[in-house]
Design a protein around this motif. Structure first.
Motif, PDB file in Angstrom:
ATOM      1  N   LEU A  57       0.896  -0.441   0.241  1.00  0.00           N
ATOM      2  CA  LEU A  57       0.482   0.067  -0.085  1.00  0.00           C
ATOM      3  C   LEU A  57       0.779   1.330   0.150  1.00  0.00           C
ATOM      4  CD1 LEU A  57      -3.067  -0.777   2.299  1.00  0.00           C
ATOM      5  CD2 LEU A  57      -3.017  -0.947   0.303  1.00  0.00           C
ATOM      6  N   GLU A  58       1.646   1.047   0.706  1.00  0.00           N
ATOM      7  CA  GLU A  58       3.335   2.173   1.087  1.00  0.00           C
ATOM      8  C   GLU A  58       3.021   2.718  -0.708  1.00  0.00           C
ATOM      9  OE1 GLU A  58       5.091   1.207   4.984  1.00  0.00           O
ATOM     10  OE2 GLU A  58       6.230   0.966   3.143  1.00  0.00           O
ATOM     11  N   THR A  59       2.814   1.948  -1.498  1.00  0.00           N
ATOM     12  CA  THR A  59       3.647   2.364  -3.104  1.00  0.00           C
ATOM     13  C   THR A  59       2.796   2.212  -4.629  1.00  0.00           C
ATOM     14  OG1 THR A  59       4.512  -0.126  -2.933  1.00  0.00           O
ATOM     15  CG2 THR A  59       5.977   1.291  -2.447  1.00  0.00           C
ATOM     16  N   MET A  60       1.605   2.142  -3.491  1.00  0.00           N
ATOM     17  CA  MET A  60       0.004   1.963  -4.904  1.00  0.00           C
ATOM     18  C   MET A  60       0.457   2.944  -5.623  1.00  0.00           C
ATOM     19  SD  MET A  60      -3.075   0.180  -4.359  1.00  0.00           S
ATOM     20  CE  MET A  60      -3.803   0.523  -2.896  1.00  0.00           C
ATOM     21  N   ASP A  61      -0.047   3.856  -4.878  1.00  0.00           N
ATOM     22  CA  ASP A  61      -0.681   6.004  -5.311  1.00  0.00           C
ATOM     23  C   ASP A  61       0.567   5.803  -6.402  1.00  0.00           C
ATOM     24  OD1 ASP A  61      -2.373   8.125  -5.356  1.00  0.00           O
ATOM     25  OD2 ASP A  61      -0.770   8.790  -5.176  1.00  0.00           O
ATOM     26  N   LEU A  62       2.123   5.587  -6.039  1.00  0.00           N
ATOM     27  CA  LEU A  62       2.717   5.564  -7.460  1.00  0.00           C
ATOM     28  C   LEU A  62       2.710   4.819  -8.391  1.00  0.00           C
ATOM     29  CD1 LEU A  62       5.960   6.460  -4.436  1.00  0.00           C
ATOM     30  CD2 LEU A  62       4.493   8.183  -6.024  1.00  0.00           C
ATOM     31  N   ARG A  63       2.591   3.324  -8.245  1.00  0.00           N
ATOM     32  CA  ARG A  63       2.582   2.212  -8.502  1.00  0.00           C
ATOM     33  C   ARG A  63       0.954   2.863 -10.066  1.00  0.00           C
ATOM     34  NH1 ARG A  63       1.218  -1.615  -6.716  1.00  0.00           N
ATOM     35  NH2 ARG A  63       0.917  -1.649  -4.339  1.00  0.00           N
ATOM     36  N   VAL A  64      -0.189   3.253  -9.621  1.00  0.00           N
ATOM     37  CA  VAL A  64      -1.140   2.894 -10.439  1.00  0.00           C
ATOM     38  C   VAL A  64      -1.402   4.439 -10.813  1.00  0.00           C
ATOM     39  CG1 VAL A  64      -3.267   2.684 -10.159  1.00  0.00           C
ATOM     40  CG2 VAL A  64      -2.251   1.324  -8.207  1.00  0.00           C
ATOM     41  N   ARG A  65      -0.509   4.930 -10.719  1.00  0.00           N
ATOM     42  CA  ARG A  65      -0.957   6.498 -11.708  1.00  0.00           C
ATOM     43  C   ARG A  65       0.121   6.351 -12.274  1.00  0.00           C
ATOM     44  NH1 ARG A  65      -3.643  10.446  -9.364  1.00  0.00           N
ATOM     45  NH2 ARG A  65      -4.510   9.857  -6.931  1.00  0.00           N
ATOM     46  N   ALA A  66       1.797   5.458 -12.308  1.00  0.00           N
ATOM     47  CA  ALA A  66       2.829   5.026 -13.438  1.00  0.00           C
ATOM     48  C   ALA A  66       1.767   4.757 -14.724  1.00  0.00           C
ATOM     49  CB  ALA A  66       3.845   4.558 -12.697  1.00  0.00           C
ATOM     50  N   GLN A  67       1.047   3.314 -14.160  1.00  0.00           N
ATOM     51  CA  GLN A  67       0.499   2.488 -14.759  1.00  0.00           C
ATOM     52  C   GLN A  67      -0.749   2.626 -15.546  1.00  0.00           C
ATOM     53  OE1 GLN A  67       1.152  -0.492 -11.195  1.00  0.00           O
ATOM     54  NE2 GLN A  67       0.679  -2.179 -12.647  1.00  0.00           N
ATOM     55  N   THR A  68      -1.552   4.053 -14.841  1.00  0.00           N
ATOM     56  CA  THR A  68      -1.981   4.463 -15.712  1.00  0.00           C
ATOM     57  C   THR A  68      -1.786   5.647 -17.048  1.00  0.00           C
ATOM     58  OG1 THR A  68      -3.730   4.829 -13.901  1.00  0.00           O
ATOM     59  CG2 THR A  68      -4.491   5.930 -15.403  1.00  0.00           C
ATOM     60  N   ALA A  69      -0.845   5.765 -16.541  1.00  0.00           N
ATOM     61  CA  ALA A  69      -0.147   7.409 -17.817  1.00  0.00           C
ATOM     62  C   ALA A  69       0.274   6.240 -18.774  1.00  0.00           C
ATOM     63  CB  ALA A  69       0.624   7.891 -17.019  1.00  0.00           C
ATOM     64  N   THR A  70       1.412   5.038 -18.483  1.00  0.00           N
ATOM     65  CA  THR A  70       1.198   4.358 -19.373  1.00  0.00           C
ATOM     66  C   THR A  70       0.136   3.837 -19.699  1.00  0.00           C
ATOM     67  OG1 THR A  70       3.732   3.557 -18.197  1.00  0.00           O
ATOM     68  CG2 THR A  70       2.705   1.912 -19.845  1.00  0.00           C
ATOM     69  N   ILE A 121     -16.712 -11.084 -26.289  1.00  0.00           N
ATOM     70  CA  ILE A 121     -15.465 -11.354 -26.416  1.00  0.00           C
ATOM     71  C   ILE A 121     -14.854 -12.313 -27.828  1.00  0.00           C
ATOM     72  CG2 ILE A 121     -14.278 -12.881 -24.755  1.00  0.00           C
ATOM     73  CD1 ILE A 121     -15.598 -12.487 -22.660  1.00  0.00           C
ATOM     74  N   THR A 122     -14.245 -11.899 -28.404  1.00  0.00           N
ATOM     75  CA  THR A 122     -14.346 -11.228 -30.150  1.00  0.00           C
ATOM     76  C   THR A 122     -13.041 -12.599 -29.725  1.00  0.00           C
ATOM     77  OG1 THR A 122     -13.008  -9.395 -29.966  1.00  0.00           O
ATOM     78  CG2 THR A 122     -15.561 -10.031 -30.661  1.00  0.00           C
ATOM     79  N   PRO A 123     -12.958 -13.143 -31.418  1.00  0.00           N
ATOM     80  CA  PRO A 123     -11.718 -13.960 -31.054  1.00  0.00           C
ATOM     81  C   PRO A 123     -10.227 -13.403 -31.282  1.00  0.00           C
ATOM     82  CG  PRO A 123     -12.975 -15.204 -32.747  1.00  0.00           C
ATOM     83  CD  PRO A 123     -13.824 -13.560 -32.306  1.00  0.00           C
ATOM     84  N   GLY A 124     -10.650 -12.248 -31.549  1.00  0.00           N
ATOM     85  CA  GLY A 124      -9.072 -11.659 -31.494  1.00  0.00           C
ATOM     86  C   GLY A 124      -9.048 -10.123 -30.223  1.00  0.00           C
ATOM     87  N   LEU A 125     -10.400 -10.651 -29.814  1.00  0.00           N
ATOM     88  CA  LEU A 125      -9.854  -9.882 -28.207  1.00  0.00           C
ATOM     89  C   LEU A 125      -9.167  -9.899 -27.359  1.00  0.00           C
ATOM     90  CD1 LEU A 125     -11.322  -7.393 -26.937  1.00  0.00           C
ATOM     91  CD2 LEU A 125     -11.961  -9.168 -25.396  1.00  0.00           C
ATOM     92  N   ILE A 126      -7.792  -9.243 -27.172  1.00  0.00           N
ATOM     93  CA  ILE A 126      -5.980  -8.842 -26.472  1.00  0.00           C
ATOM     94  C   ILE A 126      -6.851  -8.371 -24.829  1.00  0.00           C
ATOM     95  CG2 ILE A 126      -4.502  -9.140 -25.786  1.00  0.00           C
ATOM     96  CD1 ILE A 126      -4.061 -10.350 -29.269  1.00  0.00           C
ATOM     97  N   ARG A 127      -7.001  -8.294 -24.082  1.00  0.00           N
ATOM     98  CA  ARG A 127      -6.191  -8.103 -22.492  1.00  0.00           C
ATOM     99  C   ARG A 127      -4.979  -7.397 -22.155  1.00  0.00           C
ATOM    100  NH1 ARG A 127      -8.951 -10.084 -17.605  1.00  0.00           N
ATOM    101  NH2 ARG A 127      -6.737 -10.491 -17.485  1.00  0.00           N
ATOM    102  N   VAL A 128      -4.821  -6.140 -22.510  1.00  0.00           N
ATOM    103  CA  VAL A 128      -3.569  -5.433 -21.829  1.00  0.00           C
ATOM    104  C   VAL A 128      -3.266  -4.884 -21.093  1.00  0.00           C
ATOM    105  CG1 VAL A 128      -1.734  -3.814 -23.283  1.00  0.00           C
ATOM    106  CG2 VAL A 128      -3.645  -5.487 -24.265  1.00  0.00           C
ATOM    107  N   SER A 129      -2.729  -5.054 -19.415  1.00  0.00           N
ATOM    108  CA  SER A 129      -2.183  -4.506 -18.786  1.00  0.00           C
ATOM    109  C   SER A 129      -1.043  -4.139 -18.307  1.00  0.00           C
ATOM    110  CB  SER A 129      -2.141  -6.318 -17.120  1.00  0.00           C
ATOM    111  OG  SER A 129      -2.198  -5.399 -16.181  1.00  0.00           O
ATOM    112  N   CYS A 130      -1.048  -2.785 -18.152  1.00  0.00           N
ATOM    113  CA  CYS A 130      -0.168  -2.181 -18.455  1.00  0.00           C
ATOM    114  C   CYS A 130       0.755  -1.464 -16.899  1.00  0.00           C
ATOM    115  CB  CYS A 130       0.120  -0.101 -18.857  1.00  0.00           C
ATOM    116  SG  CYS A 130      -0.599  -0.796 -20.638  1.00  0.00           S
ATOM    117  N   GLY A 131       2.147  -2.578 -16.899  1.00  0.00           N
ATOM    118  CA  GLY A 131       3.012  -2.354 -15.469  1.00  0.00           C
ATOM    119  C   GLY A 131       4.126  -1.408 -15.488  1.00  0.00           C
TER     120      GLY A 131
END
Ligand SMILES: *Cc1c(COP(=O)(O)O)cnc(C)c1O
Length: 393
Positions: free
Chosen positions: A255-268, A365-375
């Motif tokens: 939790l200490e780093t979550m705000d920094l992490r999530v904001r960086a991942q969101t911007a990406t 959920i089509t055959p071409g759909l890909i979910r992309v999670s940004c790290g």
């Protein structure tokens, strides 16, 4: 109750319980039980345990309590109960509120295991469940009846990132006295708007953005002290869904780093979505804060940022999607999301494989759909990785 600090300050300091040693980093109380000074003290604690008095780790533990207090302060809730996984939290929230003969209305675009609880488990115990297209307010209006006890939904659906008008649904539910349970995984605890919209219980899989580094399973149910202590705690402490003190410690430090992490991942994620939008090999890019999103205005109104996940649909269907997955060099192929490592998932053949084709179609959920999670990698590297893989797809 939480002090009037900003979120980031609360995430570092709120809920600390120091031992007699005055440790800086929160201690892991890796203990199942607790010692009483006398027989009388044991008796008294079983009548009513005080703020710093614990009985058994299935009921509560100082490290787990620190995590619960901190995440409750972040969500702006009175109380929380931490669980072994996100599914233990969803199960407890529903089972604790329902009994045979009750009626539930749920959005149909759900995480597979949530669907299992609603469709297979609750119905076996005589609970009636009505599913609706969560984005269609008229369907909610028709489905919510005077005997509806619980409304369940994922605020942002997986994997197509549709947004539900949460405030409107809460108003409809509360008009008949139903409780609203929100699975808030995709909204993230950083950008959560569930409580301000009127949710009664908010549930997270803390396996996702809270841990954020792919290590531990965990979950949490958040709400008023009344609901958590009178409904959720009795169910969880007797049925064994407790979070382990070790996992609670990992989550607490995360939790200490979550705000920094999530904001960086969101911007990406925002940058990647914009870079991919309109690409000739794609049917569409789904991301809440792209103007082409079907509920763009609602997403801008409810969500401070667009989140850490997007979905892309390839024109070439499954073959093109598999080529893209196999050509990526930084993104890893896995089924989780919200990790420090960027992850790609092909829902049709993995997380949603079990669904018949007509239900996949209904959920987009089509055959071409890909979910992309940004790290947490550099956005430039992720964008060029995705572009070179698209060239090959
Ligand atoms: C991952 C997830 C869950 C389940 O969480 P676990 O920690 O894996 O049990 C439930 N709901 C949603 C929306 C999820 O993404």
């Amino acid at each position: 109750m939480a002090k009037n600090w900003n979120k980031r300050t609360k995430l570092v300091h709120h809920g600390v319980r120091r031992s007699q040693y005055g440790e800086v980093s929160e201690a892991i109380f890796l203990t199942q039980g607790f010692v009483y000074d006398s027989a009388e003290a044991a008796e008294a604690r079983f009548i009513e345990a005080g703020e710093d008095e614990f009985i058994y780790a299935r009921y509560g533990n100082p490290t787990v309590r620190m995590f619960e207090d901190r995440i409750a302060a972040l969500e702006g809730c009175e109380d929380a109960f931490a669980t072994a996984s996100g599914m233990a939290a969803v199960n407890a929230a529903l089972m604790a509120l329902l009994k045979a003969g009750d009626h539930v209305v749920s959005s149909r675009a759900l995480f597979g295991s949530c669907l299992y609880i609603l469709e297979e488990v609750l119905t076996r115990f005589g609970v009636e469940v009505t599913f609706v297209d969560g984005t269609d307010l008229d369907q909610w209006k028709t489905a919510i009846k005077p005997d509806t006890k619980v409304v369940f939904l994922e605020s942002i659906s997986n994997p197509t990132l549709e947004i539900i008008d949460l405030k409107a649904v809460c108003d409809l539910a509360h008009a008949v006295g139903a409780k609203v349970v929100v699975d808030n995984a995709f909204a993230t605890p950083i950008y959560s708007y569930a409580m301000t919209c009127g949710a009664d219980l908010v549930v997270y899989s803390t396996t996702k953005h809270v841990d954020g580094q792919g290590r531990c399973l965990g979950g949490v149910v958040l709400g008023t002290q009344e609901l958590i202590r009178k409904s959720i705690e009795p169910y969880l402490k007797h049925t064994g869904g407790a979070m382990s003190p070790f996992n609670a410690w990992v989550m607490l430090k995360s939790l200490e780093t979550m705000d920094l992490r999530v904001r960086a991942q969101t911007a990406t994620a925002q940058r990647l979505a914009e870079a991919l939008d309109g690409h000739p090999k794609l049917v569409r890019v789904a991301f809440p804060h792209l103007p082409g999103h079907p509920q763009y205005r609602l997403a801008k109104e409810l969500m401070e940022e667009g989140g850490t996940v997007l979905a892309i649909d390839l024109k070439g269907g499954k073959a093109a999607a598999f080529k893209l997955l196999n050509a990526l060099e930084i993104f890893i192929i896995s089924n989780n999301f919200a990790d420090a490592k960027s992850i790609v998932t092909h829902p049709a053949t993995t997380t949603h494989q079990r669904l018949p084709d007509d239900r996949k179609d209904a959920l987009g959920i089509t055959p071409g759909l890909i979910r992309v999670s940004c790290g947490l990698e550099h956005a430039d590297d992720l964008i060029s990785d995705m572009m070179q893989a698209l060239d090959q797809a």
